[in-house]
Scaffold this motif. Structure first.
Motif, PDB file in Angstrom:
ATOM      1  N   ASP A 268      13.284  -9.286  -0.460  1.00 18.28           N
ATOM      2  CA  ASP A 268      12.922  -7.865  -0.454  1.00 18.28           C
ATOM      3  C   ASP A 268      13.283  -7.226   0.882  1.00 18.28           C
ATOM      4  O   ASP A 268      13.682  -6.059   0.937  1.00 18.28           O
ATOM      5  N   THR A 269      13.115  -7.977   1.968  1.00 15.79           N
ATOM      6  CA  THR A 269      13.488  -7.466   3.285  1.00 15.79           C
ATOM      7  C   THR A 269      14.980  -7.175   3.324  1.00 15.79           C
ATOM      8  O   THR A 269      15.418  -6.121   3.789  1.00 15.79           O
ATOM      9  N   ALA A 270      15.776  -8.129   2.840  1.00 22.48           N
ATOM     10  CA  ALA A 270      17.231  -7.953   2.840  1.00 22.48           C
ATOM     11  C   ALA A 270      17.643  -6.740   2.016  1.00 22.48           C
ATOM     12  O   ALA A 270      18.620  -6.056   2.343  1.00 22.48           O
ATOM     13  N   LEU A 271      16.907  -6.454   0.953  1.00 19.80           N
ATOM     14  CA  LEU A 271      17.245  -5.343   0.063  1.00 19.80           C
ATOM     15  C   LEU A 271      17.249  -4.005   0.798  1.00 19.80           C
ATOM     16  O   LEU A 271      18.101  -3.153   0.541  1.00 19.80           O
ATOM     17  N   VAL A 272      16.330  -3.811   1.738  1.00 13.38           N
ATOM     18  CA  VAL A 272      16.235  -2.527   2.445  1.00 13.38           C
ATOM     19  C   VAL A 272      16.892  -2.545   3.816  1.00 13.38           C
ATOM     20  O   VAL A 272      17.157  -1.497   4.406  1.00 13.38           O
ATOM     21  N   TYR A 273      17.163  -3.740   4.338  1.00  7.88           N
ATOM     22  CA  TYR A 273      17.544  -3.922   5.740  1.00  7.88           C
ATOM     23  C   TYR A 273      18.774  -3.125   6.165  1.00  7.88           C
ATOM     24  O   TYR A 273      18.822  -2.581   7.279  1.00  7.88           O
ATOM     25  N   ALA A 274      19.776  -3.029   5.318  1.00 14.54           N
ATOM     26  CA  ALA A 274      21.012  -2.336   5.695  1.00 14.54           C
ATOM     27  C   ALA A 274      20.780  -0.861   5.993  1.00 14.54           C
ATOM     28  O   ALA A 274      21.613  -0.215   6.636  1.00 14.54           O
ATOM     29  N   GLY A 275      19.651  -0.311   5.553  1.00 13.63           N
ATOM     30  CA  GLY A 275      19.319   1.081   5.852  1.00 13.63           C
ATOM     31  C   GLY A 275      18.232   1.233   6.883  1.00 13.63           C
ATOM     32  O   GLY A 275      18.364   1.977   7.857  1.00 13.63           O
ATOM     33  N   THR A 276      17.131   0.495   6.704  1.00 14.20           N
ATOM     34  CA  THR A 276      15.977   0.725   7.571  1.00 14.20           C
ATOM     35  C   THR A 276      16.107   0.070   8.936  1.00 14.20           C
ATOM     36  O   THR A 276      15.368   0.417   9.861  1.00 14.20           O
ATOM     37  N   CYS A 277      17.050  -0.858   9.105  1.00 10.52           N
ATOM     38  CA  CYS A 277      17.296  -1.406  10.438  1.00 10.52           C
ATOM     39  C   CYS A 277      17.757  -0.316  11.403  1.00 10.52           C
ATOM     40  O   CYS A 277      17.657  -0.481  12.621  1.00 10.52           O
ATOM     41  N   LEU A 278      18.222   0.812  10.886  1.00  8.45           N
ATOM     42  CA  LEU A 278      18.635   1.914  11.748  1.00  8.45           C
ATOM     43  C   LEU A 278      17.491   2.403  12.618  1.00  8.45           C
ATOM     44  O   LEU A 278      17.720   2.992  13.687  1.00  8.45           O
ATOM     45  N   PHE A 279      16.256   2.148  12.203  1.00  6.72           N
ATOM     46  CA  PHE A 279      15.112   2.584  13.009  1.00  6.72           C
ATOM     47  C   PHE A 279      14.975   1.785  14.305  1.00  6.72           C
ATOM     48  O   PHE A 279      14.218   2.186  15.193  1.00  6.72           O
ATOM     49  N   ARG A 354      21.955   5.111   2.209  1.00  5.99           N
ATOM     50  CA  ARG A 354      21.574   6.512   1.959  1.00  5.99           C
ATOM     51  C   ARG A 354      20.082   6.711   2.205  1.00  5.99           C
ATOM     52  O   ARG A 354      19.669   7.711   2.795  1.00  5.99           O
ATOM     53  N   THR A 355      19.275   5.744   1.760  1.00 11.82           N
ATOM     54  CA  THR A 355      17.827   5.834   1.965  1.00 11.82           C
ATOM     55  C   THR A 355      17.493   5.826   3.453  1.00 11.82           C
ATOM     56  O   THR A 355      16.653   6.601   3.923  1.00 11.82           O
ATOM     57  N   GLY A 356      18.154   4.965   4.220  1.00 16.87           N
ATOM     58  CA  GLY A 356      17.920   4.925   5.659  1.00 16.87           C
ATOM     59  C   GLY A 356      18.250   6.241   6.336  1.00 16.87           C
ATOM     60  O   GLY A 356      17.506   6.725   7.201  1.00 16.87           O
ATOM     61  N   ILE A 357      19.373   6.844   5.945  1.00 11.77           N
ATOM     62  CA  ILE A 357      19.765   8.140   6.517  1.00 11.77           C
ATOM     63  C   ILE A 357      18.741   9.214   6.143  1.00 11.77           C
ATOM     64  O   ILE A 357      18.342  10.038   6.983  1.00 11.77           O
ATOM     65  N   ALA A 358      18.307   9.228   4.887  1.00 15.67           N
ATOM     66  CA  ALA A 358      17.318  10.208   4.444  1.00 15.67           C
ATOM     67  C   ALA A 358      16.007  10.054   5.211  1.00 15.67           C
ATOM     68  O   ALA A 358      15.366  11.054   5.571  1.00 15.67           O
ATOM     69  N   LEU A 359      15.619   8.837   5.476  1.00 14.67           N
ATOM     70  CA  LEU A 359      14.381   8.612   6.220  1.00 14.67           C
ATOM     71  C   LEU A 359      14.518   9.058   7.674  1.00 14.67           C
ATOM     72  O   LEU A 359      13.575   9.614   8.252  1.00 14.67           O
ATOM     73  N   LEU A 360      15.673   8.831   8.279  1.00 16.89           N
ATOM     74  CA  LEU A 360      15.901   9.346   9.629  1.00 16.89           C
ATOM     75  C   LEU A 360      15.834  10.870   9.647  1.00 16.89           C
ATOM     76  O   LEU A 360      15.177  11.470  10.518  1.00 16.89           O
ATOM     77  N   ILE A 378      21.587   3.477  18.246  1.00 16.91           N
ATOM     78  CA  ILE A 378      21.901   3.922  16.884  1.00 16.91           C
ATOM     79  C   ILE A 378      23.412   3.979  16.670  1.00 16.91           C
ATOM     80  O   ILE A 378      23.906   3.715  15.564  1.00 16.91           O
ATOM     81  N   ASP A 379      24.180   4.291  17.714  1.00 18.72           N
ATOM     82  CA  ASP A 379      25.636   4.366  17.576  1.00 18.72           C
ATOM     83  C   ASP A 379      26.237   2.985  17.346  1.00 18.72           C
ATOM     84  O   ASP A 379      27.230   2.846  16.623  1.00 18.72           O
ATOM     85  N   LYS A 380      25.657   1.949  17.980  1.00 22.54           N
ATOM     86  CA  LYS A 380      26.117   0.581  17.731  1.00 22.54           C
ATOM     87  C   LYS A 380      25.798   0.170  16.301  1.00 22.54           C
ATOM     88  O   LYS A 380      26.598  -0.492  15.631  1.00 22.54           O
ATOM     89  N   LEU A 381      24.617   0.545  15.811  1.00 25.89           N
ATOM     90  CA  LEU A 381      24.201   0.154  14.466  1.00 25.89           C
ATOM     91  C   LEU A 381      25.024   0.860  13.389  1.00 25.89           C
ATOM     92  O   LEU A 381      25.438   0.231  12.401  1.00 25.89           O
ATOM     93  N   THR A 382      25.263   2.145  13.557  1.00 25.87           N
ATOM     94  CA  THR A 382      26.025   2.888  12.540  1.00 25.87           C
ATOM     95  C   THR A 382      27.532   2.754  12.755  1.00 25.87           C
ATOM     96  O   THR A 382      28.312   3.053  11.857  1.00 25.87           O
ATOM     97  N   GLY A 383      27.950   2.327  13.948  1.00 30.01           N
ATOM     98  CA  GLY A 383      29.361   2.091  14.196  1.00 30.01           C
ATOM     99  C   GLY A 383      30.110   3.249  14.813  1.00 30.01           C
ATOM    100  O   GLY A 383      31.325   3.162  15.024  1.00 30.01           O
ATOM    101  N   SER A 384      29.411   4.350  15.121  1.00 33.85           N
ATOM    102  CA  SER A 384      30.033   5.487  15.798  1.00 33.85           C
ATOM    103  C   SER A 384      28.921   6.451  16.200  1.00 33.85           C
ATOM    104  O   SER A 384      27.747   6.231  15.894  1.00 33.85           O
ATOM    105  N   ALA A 385      29.307   7.539  16.848  1.00 34.40           N
ATOM    106  CA  ALA A 385      28.318   8.567  17.221  1.00 34.40           C
ATOM    107  C   ALA A 385      28.103   9.588  16.108  1.00 34.40           C
ATOM    108  O   ALA A 385      27.273  10.489  16.242  1.00 34.40           O
ATOM    109  N   THR A 386      28.812   9.458  15.003  1.00 30.87           N
ATOM    110  CA  THR A 386      28.815  10.498  13.964  1.00 30.87           C
ATOM    111  C   THR A 386      27.436  10.737  13.362  1.00 30.87           C
ATOM    112  O   THR A 386      26.990  11.885  13.235  1.00 30.87           O
TER     113      THR A 386
END
Length: 421
Positions: A268-279, A354-360, A378-386
């Motif tokens: 379950d952790t892995a299921l959300v991790y790709a988005g919520t790790c952005l926090f 998408r969920t991670g971005i919406a939560l941010l 956050i730029d390292k995690l998302t891969g750019s400053a965008t």
């Protein structure tokens, strides 16, 4: 008649090899019980296939293994312990990644160079080591072939795939053969999602331009790295799984889940991790120090308005519950914070990025205390400053997600060339 300890225990290793090599089409046995998969199928890992073949691929080779606690048989014996007692394998070294070979270290740590108490094998520390330095470690180990067997979580910033990359590069420099034993992507391999790394933002949480949720297995990533990114290709062999389908979540594999790291306790952790790790790139807690890391998010001063704003977006497959928690370590240790718990009720349409971005976006809008980490992690995690600059400019979720569509389409085309299943 006398027997060595290795010889006496070899029967156990042979038994494990037999277990790995001959499951029925519908069941898998371990600890005296029968485990049934969701599709009436048994997924056989790369190691199971290697053992079932009598380790023929390793004949005459001195072998070193890059692995961690996830490198287990389906009856949860570690592959190092199994191979060490099998006379058909000349195992000479173990290489430990972040958290260590036996998993004794927390995030950002490793076990260092030592002798494994259980086997007496030398354990070399690979964490944050790469290039010529890592090649020298492989040379010093005496290994001819380097095996890789680690369970991934499916996200670009999960460091084990970059351990894979670094070890492949070092093996090429050292003239070693490299063999990847495949395991499932726990969140399926249906597609790639999220922004693609800009090389100007490369780090150990992303060395090369792949998507944030890459939708590949470690063997597929190895093929992609070797063909597309490594400066000098390594002599590479992959041992594919049998029975895995790209639509399979981990609980449909019949395999045991071993936490790949201390804060990845369940699938379950892995299921959300790709988005919520952005926090991790913000001043909010990403749930470390709770029993639901990456599912619980929050900070002091956050209230019910965040959950309400996020739920108003009607994100597919997920509900956001107003939640309060007290982390035992990491951010806000020992202090009660408010926030949300991520509840995935339908994982098929759920999009973690998408969920991670919406939560941010909604956290930024509803809580005046929101801030990025000063180092712009956050730029390292998302891969750019965008992502950061768009959210700072007031962009909504659709605008942010749309910004990476072209790069993502290009990565998907490259990705397709290296899929095994």
């Amino acid at each position: 008649m006398s027997l060595s300890r290795r010889g006496l225990l070899a029967a156990g290793g042979a038994a494990a090899g037999a277990l790995a090599g001959a499951p029925s089409p519908a069941t898998a046995r371990g600890h005296g019980r029968t485990v049934r998969t969701g599709h009436g199928r048994t997924v056989r890992t790369g190691f199971e296939r290697l053992a079932a073949e009598g380790y023929a691929r390793l004949a005459g080779e001195r072998v070193g293994v890059v692995t961690n606690p996830t490198g287990v048989t389906r009856d949860v014996r570690h592959i190092v312990d199994v191979m060490h007692t099998d006379e058909r394998v000349n195992l000479v070294a173990v290489f430990g990644p972040e958290h260590g070979f036996r998993g004794t270290a927390q995030a950002g740590g490793s076990e260092g160079r030592h002798e494994d108490p259980a086997t007496g094998l030398p354990v070399y520390d690979t964490y944050r080591t790469s290039g010529r330095d890592l090649a020298e470690i492989f040379t010093a180990s005496g290994a001819d072939t380097v095996l890789f067997d680690i369970q991934d979580a499916g996200a670009r910033f999960y460091t084990y795939i970059w351990t894979l990359y670094d070890c492949m590069e070092a093996a090429a420099l050292a003239g070693k053969r490299f063999v990847v034993l495949d395991r499932p992507n726990p969140v399926t391999g249906r597609t790639a999602l999220g922004p693609v790394l800009d090389r100007r933002f490369a780090s150990f949480v992303g060395r090369e331009p792949i998507a944030q949720a890459h939708g590949m297995t470690v063997a597929e990533l190895a093929l992609l790295f070797n063909a597309e990114f490594l400066p000098s290709p390594v002599t590479l062999e992959t041992v594919a799984m049998r029975g895995w389908r790209r639509s399979d979540f981990f609980d449909r594999t019949g395999l045991p889940w071993v936490p790949p790291s201390p804060n990845m306790p369940t699938p379950d952790t892995a299921l959300v991790y790709a988005g919520t790790c952005l926090f991790e790139g913000t001043n909010l807690s990403e749930g470390r120090g709770t029993t639901r890391p990456f599912e619980l998010l929050g900070a002091e001063g956050v209230d019910r308005h965040w959950a309400a704003a996020a739920n108003a977006l009607e994100l597919p497959g997920v509900h956001l519950r107003e939640a309060y928690f007290t982390p035992t370590f990491s951010k806000f240790q020992g202090r009660t914070v408010g926030g949300v718990q991520v509840h995935v009720h339908d994982r098929e349409p759920f999009d973690p990025v998408r969920t991670g971005i919406a939560l941010l976006a909604t956290a930024k809008r509803t809580w005046s205390g929101f801030a990025w980490r000063p180092d712009h992690w956050i730029d390292k995690l998302t891969g750019s400053a965008t992502v950061r600059t768009l959210l700072d400019a007031g962009a909504d979720t659709d605008e942010v997600v749309g910004a990476w569509s072209r790069d993502l389409a290009a990565f998907r085309a490259v990705r397709r060339r290296h899929l095994l299943y």
